[in-house]
Motif scaffolding. Structure first.
Motif, short mmCIF file in Angstrom:
data_model
loop_
_atom_site.label_atom_id
_atom_site.label_comp_id
_atom_site.label_asym_id
_atom_site.label_seq_id
_atom_site.Cartn_x
_atom_site.Cartn_y
_atom_site.Cartn_z
N HIS A 132 0.82 -1.22 0.00
CA HIS A 132 0.00 0.00 0.00
C HIS A 132 0.85 1.27 0.00
O HIS A 132 0.42 2.33 0.45
N ALA A 133 2.07 1.16 -0.57
CA ALA A 133 2.97 2.33 -0.62
C ALA A 133 2.34 3.49 -1.38
O ALA A 133 2.51 4.66 -1.02
N VAL A 134 1.57 3.18 -2.44
CA VAL A 134 0.93 4.25 -3.23
C VAL A 134 -0.10 4.99 -2.39
O VAL A 134 -0.23 6.22 -2.49
N LEU A 135 -0.84 4.25 -1.55
CA LEU A 135 -1.84 4.90 -0.70
C LEU A 135 -1.18 5.79 0.35
O LEU A 135 -1.68 6.86 0.68
N LEU A 136 -0.04 5.34 0.86
CA LEU A 136 0.68 6.15 1.84
C LEU A 136 1.20 7.43 1.17
O LEU A 136 1.15 8.52 1.75
N GLU A 137 1.68 7.31 -0.06
CA GLU A 137 2.13 8.48 -0.82
C GLU A 137 0.95 9.42 -1.07
O GLU A 137 1.09 10.64 -0.99
N THR A 138 -0.21 8.86 -1.33
CA THR A 138 -1.40 9.67 -1.55
C THR A 138 -1.78 10.44 -0.29
O THR A 138 -2.11 11.64 -0.35
N LEU A 139 -1.70 9.78 0.85
CA LEU A 139 -2.01 10.44 2.11
C LEU A 139 -1.02 11.58 2.39
O LEU A 139 -1.41 12.66 2.84
N ASP A 140 0.24 11.31 2.10
CA ASP A 140 1.28 12.34 2.24
C ASP A 140 0.93 13.58 1.41
O ASP A 140 0.95 14.71 1.91
N ALA A 141 0.62 13.35 0.14
CA ALA A 141 0.31 14.46 -0.75
C ALA A 141 -0.95 15.21 -0.30
O ALA A 141 -1.03 16.44 -0.40
N TYR A 142 -1.92 14.49 0.20
CA TYR A 142 -3.17 15.10 0.66
C TYR A 142 -2.91 16.04 1.84
O TYR A 142 -3.43 17.16 1.89
N PHE A 143 -2.05 15.61 2.78
CA PHE A 143 -1.75 16.46 3.93
C PHE A 143 -0.86 17.64 3.55
O PHE A 143 -0.99 18.73 4.10
N LEU A 144 0.03 17.42 2.61
CA LEU A 144 0.94 18.50 2.20
C LEU A 144 0.20 19.61 1.46
O LEU A 144 0.51 20.79 1.63
N THR A 145 -0.77 19.24 0.64
CA THR A 145 -1.46 20.23 -0.18
C THR A 145 -2.74 20.76 0.45
O THR A 145 -3.17 21.88 0.17
N GLY A 146 -3.39 19.95 1.29
CA GLY A 146 -4.58 20.41 1.99
C GLY A 146 -5.90 20.01 1.36
O GLY A 146 -6.95 20.17 1.99
N ASN A 147 -5.89 19.50 0.12
CA ASN A 147 -7.15 19.09 -0.50
C ASN A 147 -6.87 18.06 -1.60
O ASN A 147 -5.74 17.93 -2.08
N SER A 148 -7.93 17.35 -2.01
CA SER A 148 -7.76 16.24 -2.96
C SER A 148 -7.40 16.72 -4.36
O SER A 148 -6.64 16.05 -5.07
#
Length: 405
Positions: free
Chosen positions: A337-353
């Motif tokens: 699930h490395a891609v999902l973890l990367e997705t969560l990272d990007a979501y928190f860094l940018t603030g929105n989907s």
């Protein structure tokens, strides 16, 4: 240009003038002091040194005039040593060279204006050419000695300052008195509240730290010039990080300088350099955390931000942290699930989907699907306050190999 010099046509004249060395020295020295006012402020020892240089120059000029030649190489080292001495004293080179020119002209005038000296035009021209060439010879030697010593002093000073900073960072100086004494020997006036800066290139940047550091220092110097301020600075590159003690007028200047250099950094105000070792350890750990936890690409943190991150950095190494983060993130920490973890990272860094999808280069629908899978796996919604707090805290404290940069 000066190959056609010839011996004085009055063989006894240079010897007779040499008998007046003391009087001539006094006359020429007075001229130096008159034309270079700064030399009037020299202490007695320095003034005696200048007098001796004038005396040697006067006698050497007469000797060369009698022989009809310039100084031989073996006669020049004392003048190179003189340049080295002036560098060690901190006397500006242009001022030293001007003193030589004024002395040369003073010697020339003393001879040609002497009431008992009668030189025909050709002999006077010969003496003028010899005096000018000799001054040029001496100026070259003085410059070589000065520049060589200046370089050595700069290297010694730079080494001593680095050692001073290393001792401060290691906590080897025991008290304020010892710090002040070391600073005084280096000619440093310590600022009241210097800033400690620990910085390094952004994660994934393969270029050299030295090049980044050079840009950062240049930008910091510009900010000081804008403030009409003379910067205090100690600097060191160690453990892959640039470490600075810098007197910055505005923390924003530091942020802009590091950003321009492509560095992430931690900036802390230090009230007492005796306590620098503790501040350095905190800044170093926060900086390592800052880079690996990817709080924000290219971030420079300072003050309270750094203090809070210090808490997180400390918690990251706590024995209880790994079980807690694993419980909250669950299977997201597995390689599958490395891609999902990367997705969560990007979501928190940018603030929105939407911004996260753009950052990752995926379609908005793909982003929505991934966030849904994250909710299913963790049982928490990253868009909700408490769940977001738990997920992001766990994410920043987790020890995972692949991170967004």
């Amino acid at each position: 240009m000066f190959h056609d010099l010839h011996p004085c046509r009055h063989p006894d004249l240079p010897a007779r003038l040499r008998d007046e060395t003391e009087r001539a020295t006094a006359v020429v020295l007075e001229r130096v002091l008159e034309e270079i006012p700064l030399y009037r402020t020299l202490d007695p020892v320095q003034l005696a040194d200048v007098r001796e240089t004038v005396r040697i120059g006067y006698e050497a000029t007469l000797e060369l005039w009698a022989a009809g030649r310039l100084a031989a190489p073996e006669q020049l080292p004392p003048f190179r040593d003189n340049g080295a001495t002036r560098a060690a004293e901190g006397r500006p080179l242009p001022l030293v060279l001007r003193a030589y020119r004024v002395s040369g002209l003073g010697i020339y005038d003393y001879v040609v204006d002497h009431p008992e000296v009668r030189l025909d035009p050709e002999e006077e021209r010969n003496f003028a050419r010899l005096t000018m060439a000799f001054v040029d010879q001496l100026s070259n030697e003085v410059t070589l000695g000065y520049v060589e010593t200046t370089g050595q002093l700069a290297n010694q000073q730079g080494r001593a300052r680095r050692e001073f900073l290393e001792d401060l960072l290691a906590g080897r100086l025991l008290g304020a008195a010892e710090v002040d004494e070391r600073a005084s020997t280096l000619g440093l006036v310590l600022p009241r509240s210097p800033r400690l800066i620990v910085a390094a290139p952004r994660l994934g940047d393969g270029s050299g730290l030295v090049d980044h550091a050079r840009i950062a220092l240049r930008e910091l110097d510009r900010s000081h010039q804008a403030d009409d301020d003379t910067p205090f600075r100690l600097q060191l590159i160690t453990r892959g990080q640039l470490v600075l003690i810098d007197q910055a007028a505005d923390p924003a200047h530091v942020r802009r300088a590091l950003d321009a250099a492509g560095l992430t950094g931690v900036v802390l105000t230090v009230e007492n350099l005796v306590d620098l070792a503790g501040a350095y350890q905190q800044a170093r750990h926060v900086h390592e955390y800052l880079r690996t936890a990817v709080v924000s690409a290219g971030t420079v943190v300072a003050g309270d931000e750094a203090s809070l991150l210090a808490v997180l950095a400390k918690a990251r190494g706590d024995a209880l942290t790994k079980p807690a983060t694993s419980a909250i993130l669950g299977d997201l920490l597995t390689p599958a699930h490395a891609v999902l973890l990367e997705t969560l990272d990007a979501y928190f860094l940018t603030g929105n989907s939407v911004s996260a999808a753009h950052r990752l280069g995926v379609h908005a629908q793909t982003m929505r699907y991934r966030l849904k899978r994250i909710r299913e796996i963790t049982g928490r919604d990253p868009g909700l306050g408490w769940d977001r707090f738990l997920l992001e805290t766990a994410l920043r404290l987790s020890d995972r190999p692949d991170r967004v940069t």
